[in-house]
Design an enzyme around this catalytic site. Sequence first.
Site, PDB file in Angstrom:
ATOM      1  N   THR A   1      49.643  51.762  34.927  1.00  0.00           N
ATOM      2  CA  THR A   1      48.552  51.927  33.947  1.00  0.00           C
ATOM      3  C   THR A   1      47.342  52.598  34.585  1.00  0.00           C
ATOM      4  OG1 THR A   1      49.301  49.893  32.913  1.00  0.00           O
ATOM      5  CG2 THR A   1      47.095  50.652  32.318  1.00  0.00           C
ATOM      6  N   VAL A   2      46.929  52.068  35.723  1.00  0.00           N
ATOM      7  CA  VAL A   2      45.701  52.579  36.352  1.00  0.00           C
ATOM      8  C   VAL A   2      45.995  53.841  37.172  1.00  0.00           C
ATOM      9  CG1 VAL A   2      43.840  52.046  37.948  1.00  0.00           C
ATOM     10  CG2 VAL A   2      44.712  50.255  36.437  1.00  0.00           C
TER      11      VAL A   2
ATOM     12  N   LYS B   1      42.246  42.802  43.262  1.00  0.00           N
ATOM     13  CA  LYS B   1      41.343  41.648  43.476  1.00  0.00           C
ATOM     14  C   LYS B   1      42.024  40.540  44.275  1.00  0.00           C
ATOM     15  CE  LYS B   1      42.752  40.463  38.964  1.00  0.00           C
ATOM     16  NZ  LYS B   1      43.004  41.681  38.261  1.00  0.00           N
TER      17      LYS B   1
ATOM     18  N   GLU C   1      35.252  48.668  44.234  1.00  0.00           N
ATOM     19  CA  GLU C   1      34.510  48.513  42.976  1.00  0.00           C
ATOM     20  C   GLU C   1      35.432  48.105  41.828  1.00  0.00           C
ATOM     21  OE1 GLU C   1      30.924  49.092  42.085  1.00  0.00           O
ATOM     22  OE2 GLU C   1      31.913  47.867  40.581  1.00  0.00           O
TER      23      GLU C   1
ATOM     24  N   GLY D   1      47.077  43.815  23.512  1.00  0.00           N
ATOM     25  CA  GLY D   1      47.237  44.372  24.859  1.00  0.00           C
ATOM     26  C   GLY D   1      46.180  43.892  25.836  1.00  0.00           C
TER      27      GLY D   1
ATOM     28  N   GLU E   1      48.348  39.363  29.547  1.00  0.00           N
ATOM     29  CA  GLU E   1      49.676  39.523  30.147  1.00  0.00           C
ATOM     30  C   GLU E   1      50.668  38.600  29.445  1.00  0.00           C
ATOM     31  OE1 GLU E   1      50.198  41.341  33.036  1.00  0.00           O
ATOM     32  OE2 GLU E   1      48.101  41.901  33.298  1.00  0.00           O
TER      33      GLU E   1
ATOM     34  N   ASP F   1      41.768  34.311  37.967  1.00  0.00           N
ATOM     35  CA  ASP F   1      41.359  35.716  38.012  1.00  0.00           C
ATOM     36  C   ASP F   1      39.824  35.813  38.126  1.00  0.00           C
ATOM     37  OD1 ASP F   1      42.046  38.737  37.125  1.00  0.00           O
ATOM     38  OD2 ASP F   1      40.318  38.048  35.969  1.00  0.00           O
TER      39      ASP F   1
ATOM     40  N   LYS G   1      37.383  37.216  41.330  1.00  0.00           N
ATOM     41  CA  LYS G   1      36.322  38.223  41.183  1.00  0.00           C
ATOM     42  C   LYS G   1      34.972  37.645  41.595  1.00  0.00           C
ATOM     43  CE  LYS G   1      38.822  40.518  37.457  1.00  0.00           C
ATOM     44  NZ  LYS G   1      38.998  40.487  35.988  1.00  0.00           N
TER      45      LYS G   1
ATOM     46  N   GLY H   1      41.732  48.160  31.716  1.00  0.00           N
ATOM     47  CA  GLY H   1      42.225  49.379  31.064  1.00  0.00           C
ATOM     48  C   GLY H   1      42.238  50.536  32.048  1.00  0.00           C
TER      49      GLY H   1
END
Length: 428
Positions: A15-16, A105, A129, A187, A190, A201, A205, A302
Amino acid sequence: MGPRTVGVGLLGCGTVGGTLARTLQSDHERLLRETGLDFSLRRVVVRDADKSREGVPSTLLSTRWEDLLSPEIQVVVEVAGGAGPTFEILKRLIVGGKHIVTANKVVVSEHGDELLDLARRHRRWVGFEASVGAGVPVLHLVREALAGTPVSRVVGILNGTTNYILTRMEECSETQEAALRSAQRAGFAEADPSMDLDGVDAAQKAAILATLLTRQVVHGRDVPTEGIRQVTASDIASARRFQCSLRLLALITCEASDLEVRVHPCLVPSRHPLASVRDQQNAVWVESPLSGPLLLSGLGAGGGPTTSALLADLVDIGWHLGVFEDAAPPWESVGRLRLRPSGESVRRNYLRFAVADQAGVIGEVTTILGSHGISIESVHAGVEDGSSGEGTLEILTDDSRERDMADAVKACEALAQVLGPCRRIRCL
Ligand SMILES: NC(=O)c1ccc[n+]([C@@H]2O[C@H](COP(=O)([O-])OP(=O)(O)OC[C@H]3O[C@@H](n4cnc5c(N)ncnc54)[C@H](OP(=O)(O)O)[C@@H]3O)[C@@H](O)[C@H]2O)c1
């Protein structure tokens, strides 16, 4: 002097990585014009090199990470994900002379200290970042825009999935299960949403953000964490009754000798800007005695937003090629703050007790709270229904220590008139 060429290797093209690969090619001229950097995508390492990938020439694909050690690559962008094996590859790449940009992360929050130390010793840069807040440039804000500015507190909405679920529960009166299904359909969640729902998560972060803020290592596993699984429609209704919204917050408080990092659901007063951060949005609220409060919000996931964060690090490294190699990055620890033990945390609390509808119960509960040094901001008592003989007692406390609150709640739960476990939600 002509443009500077920056050879880029990609580890991962999902995706990324796919969005970044396409952007580096489609926006090549714009990037050259705006940054003076001639980005050249040289290798794309994936698990399956036979899978066709839109916009990525098949000649660039490989399944061997060692190909990223090629001398024509200066920067490797890691967008493969995962923990141990990826960490090992990143170390080998740094030792092999590559600067790293990563969106991972898990690796940064658990092994960031080792990774950065290795990079410092090899005079290489690690940009991360994209690992926090994706399209919200929170790390650049803290590291660069606020360099030199004292920061006393950061409050973040760092997980889009849980924020989406809580918004649906609040605005559409959905149950948590239905809201999760809506998030999966849209979307934003997960298939296995455990890391999001359990707050892991957000804790990872928060740890990265706290590390950057204080220049001392905080691991995700050390952050006291409570996710949103326990949040019910009753909690949402209670929040509304007290003119609040419920949000999963990461709270980082920096005091003279103390650092506090926590993740848990929180009642956020409706007038606070974080209460209006809806759906999958992420946001970071920064408090400083010098600058005053700052709010940064945007898309925390995204391909597009994450690519935006990766590009910021890529441009940074591109501009400093030849400079980073001669000067140690400024991320050595500059002092040790104590990570405040969980029991010493101080904040307001919302308490809800199911109680027998008998005279004197309010007095019993408030006396116990008082004996633990907990003062009360407001009390709301209601009867469930006329016939059951049960009622609800809701209390908003003033600031109180976590340990005192836990003891007081236990003592209240032992009262004969209290009919079950207390529901406690911390307040911003
Ligand atoms: N998606 C987001 O919105 C978002 C936002 C912020 C941060 N991130 C982070 O960005 C990273 C990538 O996320 P994503 O959503 O793009 O993941 P993804 O769609 O699952 O893509 C992962 C890519 O990595 C490749 N890969 C995995 N393990 C590999 C290995 N051992 N060797 C070589 N290639 C490997 C896969 O290859 P194949 O294609 O051959 O399977 C795939 O191309 C993760 O760390 C994630 O946490 C993602």
